[in-house]
Design a protein around this motif. Structure first.
Motif, PDB file in Angstrom:
ATOM      1  N   HIS A 147       0.824  -1.209   0.000  1.00  0.00           N
ATOM      2  CA  HIS A 147       0.000   0.000   0.000  1.00  0.00           C
ATOM      3  C   HIS A 147       0.856   1.256   0.000  1.00  0.00           C
ATOM      4  CE1 HIS A 147      -4.169  -1.384   0.233  1.00  0.00           C
ATOM      5  NE2 HIS A 147      -3.673  -2.457   0.823  1.00  0.00           N
ATOM      6  N   LEU A 148       2.064   1.172   0.511  1.00  0.00           N
ATOM      7  CA  LEU A 148       2.958   2.332   0.498  1.00  0.00           C
ATOM      8  C   LEU A 148       3.364   2.720  -0.927  1.00  0.00           C
ATOM      9  CD1 LEU A 148       5.043   1.444   3.648  1.00  0.00           C
ATOM     10  CD2 LEU A 148       3.795   3.584   3.315  1.00  0.00           C
ATOM     11  N   HIS A 149       3.232   1.787  -1.857  1.00  0.00           N
ATOM     12  CA  HIS A 149       3.508   2.112  -3.262  1.00  0.00           C
ATOM     13  C   HIS A 149       2.485   3.109  -3.812  1.00  0.00           C
ATOM     14  CE1 HIS A 149       6.864  -0.492  -4.187  1.00  0.00           C
ATOM     15  NE2 HIS A 149       6.250  -1.539  -3.672  1.00  0.00           N
ATOM     16  N   GLU A 150       1.340   3.248  -3.137  1.00  0.00           N
ATOM     17  CA  GLU A 150       0.270   4.094  -3.643  1.00  0.00           C
ATOM     18  C   GLU A 150       0.407   5.551  -3.200  1.00  0.00           C
ATOM     19  OE1 GLU A 150      -3.512   2.304  -2.834  1.00  0.00           O
ATOM     20  OE2 GLU A 150      -2.840   0.317  -3.444  1.00  0.00           O
ATOM     21  N   THR A 151       1.451   5.851  -2.465  1.00  0.00           N
ATOM     22  CA  THR A 151       1.708   7.241  -2.097  1.00  0.00           C
ATOM     23  C   THR A 151       3.175   7.565  -2.344  1.00  0.00           C
ATOM     24  OG1 THR A 151       1.725   8.868  -0.305  1.00  0.00           O
ATOM     25  CG2 THR A 151       2.100   6.568   0.315  1.00  0.00           C
ATOM     26  N   ASP A 152       3.429   8.796  -2.761  1.00  0.00           N
ATOM     27  CA  ASP A 152       4.802   9.212  -2.987  1.00  0.00           C
ATOM     28  C   ASP A 152       5.278  10.182  -1.901  1.00  0.00           C
ATOM     29  OD1 ASP A 152       3.275  11.393  -3.651  1.00  0.00           O
ATOM     30  OD2 ASP A 152       4.585  12.028  -5.283  1.00  0.00           O
ATOM     31  N   LEU A 153       4.516  10.285  -0.815  1.00  0.00           N
ATOM     32  CA  LEU A 153       4.913  11.162   0.281  1.00  0.00           C
ATOM     33  C   LEU A 153       6.065  10.585   1.092  1.00  0.00           C
ATOM     34  CD1 LEU A 153       1.503  12.489   1.631  1.00  0.00           C
ATOM     35  CD2 LEU A 153       3.175  13.676   0.220  1.00  0.00           C
ATOM     36  N   GLY A 154       6.283   9.279   0.960  1.00  0.00           N
ATOM     37  CA  GLY A 154       7.368   8.631   1.682  1.00  0.00           C
ATOM     38  C   GLY A 154       8.231   7.802   0.753  1.00  0.00           C
ATOM     39  N   ARG A 155       9.471   7.570   1.178  1.00  0.00           N
ATOM     40  CA  ARG A 155      10.396   6.749   0.404  1.00  0.00           C
ATOM     41  C   ARG A 155      11.084   5.765   1.338  1.00  0.00           C
ATOM     42  NH1 ARG A 155      15.919   6.922  -0.985  1.00  0.00           N
ATOM     43  NH2 ARG A 155      16.368   5.917  -2.994  1.00  0.00           N
ATOM     44  N   CYS A 156      10.952   4.476   1.035  1.00  0.00           N
ATOM     45  CA  CYS A 156      11.554   3.436   1.866  1.00  0.00           C
ATOM     46  C   CYS A 156      13.052   3.362   1.575  1.00  0.00           C
ATOM     47  CB  CYS A 156      10.907   2.083   1.585  1.00  0.00           C
ATOM     48  SG  CYS A 156      11.514   0.750   2.636  1.00  0.00           S
ATOM     49  N   VAL A 157      13.867   3.592   2.608  1.00  0.00           N
ATOM     50  CA  VAL A 157      15.318   3.525   2.430  1.00  0.00           C
ATOM     51  C   VAL A 157      15.921   2.318   3.134  1.00  0.00           C
ATOM     52  CG1 VAL A 157      15.530   6.006   2.109  1.00  0.00           C
ATOM     53  CG2 VAL A 157      15.748   5.046   4.405  1.00  0.00           C
ATOM     54  N   ALA A 158      15.122   1.643   4.001  1.00  0.00           N
ATOM     55  CA  ALA A 158      15.655   0.475   4.715  1.00  0.00           C
ATOM     56  C   ALA A 158      14.518  -0.399   5.217  1.00  0.00           C
ATOM     57  CB  ALA A 158      16.527   0.923   5.883  1.00  0.00           C
ATOM     58  N   VAL A 159      14.754  -1.702   5.228  1.00  0.00           N
ATOM     59  CA  VAL A 159      13.816  -2.657   5.812  1.00  0.00           C
ATOM     60  C   VAL A 159      14.568  -3.561   6.766  1.00  0.00           C
ATOM     61  CG1 VAL A 159      12.244  -2.629   3.828  1.00  0.00           C
ATOM     62  CG2 VAL A 159      14.097  -4.303   3.915  1.00  0.00           C
ATOM     63  N   CYS A 160      13.803  -4.148   7.714  1.00  0.00           N
ATOM     64  CA  CYS A 160      14.437  -4.998   8.727  1.00  0.00           C
ATOM     65  C   CYS A 160      13.520  -6.141   9.110  1.00  0.00           C
ATOM     66  CB  CYS A 160      14.763  -4.153   9.966  1.00  0.00           C
ATOM     67  SG  CYS A 160      15.404  -5.116  11.356  1.00  0.00           S
ATOM     68  N   ASP A 161      14.099  -7.329   9.234  1.00  0.00           N
ATOM     69  CA  ASP A 161      13.400  -8.485   9.784  1.00  0.00           C
ATOM     70  C   ASP A 161      14.446  -9.496  10.210  1.00  0.00           C
ATOM     71  OD1 ASP A 161      10.214  -9.457   9.484  1.00  0.00           O
ATOM     72  OD2 ASP A 161      11.660 -11.055   9.884  1.00  0.00           O
ATOM     73  N   ASN A 162      14.200 -10.176  11.334  1.00  0.00           N
ATOM     74  CA  ASN A 162      15.183 -11.149  11.814  1.00  0.00           C
ATOM     75  C   ASN A 162      14.952 -12.549  11.256  1.00  0.00           C
ATOM     76  OD1 ASN A 162      12.967 -12.033  13.266  1.00  0.00           O
ATOM     77  ND2 ASN A 162      13.773 -11.451  15.270  1.00  0.00           N
ATOM     78  N   TYR A 163      14.024 -12.674  10.300  1.00  0.00           N
ATOM     79  CA  TYR A 163      13.790 -13.926   9.584  1.00  0.00           C
ATOM     80  C   TYR A 163      14.142 -13.655   8.126  1.00  0.00           C
ATOM     81  CZ  TYR A 163      11.148 -18.038   7.882  1.00  0.00           C
ATOM     82  OH  TYR A 163      10.762 -19.234   7.282  1.00  0.00           O
ATOM     83  N   ASP A 164      15.185 -14.305   7.617  1.00  0.00           N
ATOM     84  CA  ASP A 164      15.721 -13.949   6.305  1.00  0.00           C
ATOM     85  C   ASP A 164      14.704 -14.115   5.181  1.00  0.00           C
ATOM     86  OD1 ASP A 164      15.752 -16.717   6.474  1.00  0.00           O
ATOM     87  OD2 ASP A 164      17.665 -16.948   5.434  1.00  0.00           O
ATOM     88  N   VAL A 165      13.777 -15.076   5.309  1.00  0.00           N
ATOM     89  CA  VAL A 165      12.742 -15.249   4.283  1.00  0.00           C
ATOM     90  C   VAL A 165      11.882 -13.988   4.187  1.00  0.00           C
ATOM     91  CG1 VAL A 165      10.694 -16.566   3.618  1.00  0.00           C
ATOM     92  CG2 VAL A 165      12.711 -17.763   4.515  1.00  0.00           C
ATOM     93  N   ASN A 166      11.454 -13.486   5.341  1.00  0.00           N
ATOM     94  CA  ASN A 166      10.638 -12.266   5.357  1.00  0.00           C
ATOM     95  C   ASN A 166      11.443 -11.051   4.904  1.00  0.00           C
ATOM     96  OD1 ASN A 166       8.419 -13.654   6.268  1.00  0.00           O
ATOM     97  ND2 ASN A 166       8.659 -13.057   8.409  1.00  0.00           N
ATOM     98  N   LEU A 167      12.709 -11.010   5.276  1.00  0.00           N
ATOM     99  CA  LEU A 167      13.544  -9.871   4.909  1.00  0.00           C
ATOM    100  C   LEU A 167      13.673  -9.772   3.388  1.00  0.00           C
ATOM    101  CD1 LEU A 167      15.285  -7.524   5.828  1.00  0.00           C
ATOM    102  CD2 LEU A 167      17.219  -9.111   6.043  1.00  0.00           C
ATOM    103  N   LYS A 168      13.884 -10.893   2.740  1.00  0.00           N
ATOM    104  CA  LYS A 168      13.994 -10.888   1.273  1.00  0.00           C
ATOM    105  C   LYS A 168      12.686 -10.451   0.624  1.00  0.00           C
ATOM    106  CE  LYS A 168      17.555 -14.510   1.146  1.00  0.00           C
ATOM    107  NZ  LYS A 168      17.861 -15.925   0.804  1.00  0.00           N
ATOM    108  N   LYS A 169      11.570 -10.902   1.186  1.00  0.00           N
ATOM    109  CA  LYS A 169      10.272 -10.486   0.651  1.00  0.00           C
ATOM    110  C   LYS A 169      10.092  -8.982   0.821  1.00  0.00           C
ATOM    111  CE  LYS A 169       7.763 -14.835   1.471  1.00  0.00           C
ATOM    112  NZ  LYS A 169       6.670 -15.474   2.259  1.00  0.00           N
ATOM    113  N   GLY A 170      10.519  -8.466   1.966  1.00  0.00           N
ATOM    114  CA  GLY A 170      10.384  -7.042   2.218  1.00  0.00           C
ATOM    115  C   GLY A 170      11.177  -6.203   1.242  1.00  0.00           C
ATOM    116  N   VAL A 171      12.414  -6.620   0.950  1.00  0.00           N
ATOM    117  CA  VAL A 171      13.244  -5.903  -0.023  1.00  0.00           C
ATOM    118  C   VAL A 171      12.569  -5.905  -1.386  1.00  0.00           C
ATOM    119  CG1 VAL A 171      15.429  -5.944  -1.271  1.00  0.00           C
ATOM    120  CG2 VAL A 171      15.417  -6.334   1.202  1.00  0.00           C
TER     121      VAL A 171
END
Length: 484
Positions: free
Chosen positions: A61-85
């Motif tokens: 849903h964050l793709h639907e607004t340009d008011l913010g820009r994702c510069v970093a993601v974090c998760d301690n489960y590598d499967v989820n982290l890759k999905k987040g990136v």
């Protein structure tokens, strides 16, 4: 003679008039969501902590607004982290330790979608790192954290603290609230909410962590990591995961918080090692005897609202002059609502026998009855008539409302409330002095208080007064009991 239950033009005018206040509060209400191209210095640079199922949903849903820009993601489960990136889509930096993300000076805000037991510690560290914070509901897990977070936010008045209760950002729910304020529903005395599922709600464990490939100890470790919602150490059960949304709706519509709660819960169907209840039934008593009746079960997903065209979750708001059935919807089914005016009761028919005197038919008590009114779709600001409307615009709006009444069309929000709440978070970050979140700290803490005390009521089989939270969790006070 027209049937009294037919939807009339007068009904539509009344329904349309109820949305005028919402329309006036929204400069571009009902307008298509238009994404603009913004320079990097106009955007809120944010980090996202917790990229599991809910986190990835928010990132989409964050793709639907340009008011913010994702510069970093974090998760301690590598499967989820890759999905987040991958979901973020702009090659953000990836971290397994959220403290490394918080150490970055170029990050203005963080969004948190981690398991409930981690909400407070990560929110605390984020605020102390100088970041604006959006944290998913339920805001905190323990009674001590209610008091600690309130004090902590007071120490950081220039930072935004918003909780993920998206119904507050829905035009349908805002319109319902405005109708209540205008007296369209009369005196609202009861609200009923449900979130029913036909599922054990468990997430699958990867084969490499299950016997015989792994030991039972390893399997249990990963089960608790992936299915944290099943265990009280990490979660608040269906009260926190589901009921929290609808408790907040009742608080908002009643304009108050509960005085006390009673309830029952049990592990009746899925005896699989979980220690959170698989079904709960709760009654919340608000000032002046108003009540929220709540149910969450795991064996049937039927929703007896909105003409049974939806499943699982919804609310009914009942007043002396009318009723609203409403649900937030999801990405496949838009938010929707129906308004029913309260019909006047009609006395039971009179029975005559030959030339005998008239006698009322009674069976211990006088019977009254009334035909149900037809549901009128709750109208959005784009459907309300404005003084500036041309003749053609007014007629087009009436035609659209008539089509709604026939089921040919249904009113739809142009933007998912999840997108709206995220965009408005960024707007608050850009101007924290003049803009405040609708789902603010106190809204979130009131909601978490209800979750904590509701679970206590079910565990201890007693009425729990909300005033107990004033001392619960403070130094020297007994902590809430838990029952496995």
């Amino acid at each position: 003679m027209a049937n009294d239950n037919d939807v009339t033009r007068r009904d539509f005018v009344k329904a349309a008039g109820a949305v005028s206040a919402v329309a006036s509060a929204l400069p571009a209400a009902g307008a298509p969501f238009i994404q603009k191209v913004r320079a990097a210095n106009e955007q809120v640079q944010y980090g996202f902590i917790g990229t599991g199922s809910r986190g990835n949903y928010l990132l989409k849903h964050l793709h639907e607004t340009d008011l913010g820009r994702c510069v970093a993601v974090c998760d301690n489960y590598d499967v989820n982290l890759k999905k987040g990136v991958a979901t973020a889509g702009n090659n953000p930096a990836a971290y397994a330790d959220y403290r490394e993300l918080l150490a970055r000076k170029d990050i203005d805000a963080v969004l948190i979608a981690v398991p409930l037991y981690e909400h407070f510690p990560i929110t605390k560290d984020s605020l102390e790192a100088g970041k604006h914070v959006f944290c998913e509901k339920s805001l905190v897990h323990k009674a001590t954290e209610v008091h600690e977070l309130r004090a902590l936010v007071a120490e950081h008045p220039k930072q935004v603290m918003q909780v993920g209760l998206q119904r507050r950002y829905s035009l349908f729910y805002q319109t319902a609230k405005d109708m209540i304020a205008q007296g369209v529903l009369g005196n609202v005395t009861h609200i009923r909410g449900q979130w029913h599922r036909n599922s054990d709600q468990r997430r699958p464990i990867p084969d490499e962590y299950k016997p015989p490939k792994a030991s039972q100890a390893v399997f249990q470790q990963w089960d608790r990591k992936i299915n944290w919602r099943m265990y009280r150490e990490y979660a608040g059960g269906n009260t926190a995961e589901l009921a929290s949304h609808q408790i907040d709706v009742a608080d908002w519509m009643f304009g108050a918080t509960p005085e006390y709660v009673i309830g029952v819960g049990g592990i009746d169907t899925f005896k699989d090692g979980r220690d959170t209840y698989d079904n709960i039934q709760l009654i919340y008593v608000y000032p002046n005897g108003r009540k929220l009746l709540y149910s969450s079960i795991s064996t049937n997903s039927h929703l007896d609202l909105l003409q049974a065209q939806r499943q699982e979750f919804g609310e009914v708001i009942m007043g002396t002059a009318g009723t609203i059935e409403i649900t937030i919807g999801d990405d496949r089914n838009p938010a929707t609502a129906l308004w029913y005016r309260e019909p006047k009761p009609v006395s039971a028919p009179v029975v005559k026998k030959g030339d005998e005197k008239t006698a009322a038919a009674q069976a211990g008590a006088t019977m009254t009855t009334a035909a149900a009114s037809r549901g009128i779709p709750l109208l959005l600001p784009k459907d309300s008539q404005m003084a500036s409307d041309s003749f053609l615009t007014r007629e087009a709006k009436f035609a659209r409302r008539w089509l709604y009444s026939k089921g040919i069309m249904v009113p739809e929000e142009n933007v998912n409330p999840v997108t709206v709440e995220l965009e408005q978070f960024f707007m608050c970050c850009k101007d924290p002095v003049n803009r405040k979140p609708k789902a603010n700290l106190e809204v979130g803490l009131n909601d978490s208080t209800a979750v904590i005390l509701s679970n206590m009521a079910m565990d201890e089989h007693r009425r729990v007064d909300f005033s107990e939270m004033q001392a619960l969790g403070l130094p020297g006070q007994a902590q809430a009991k838990t029952k496995a």
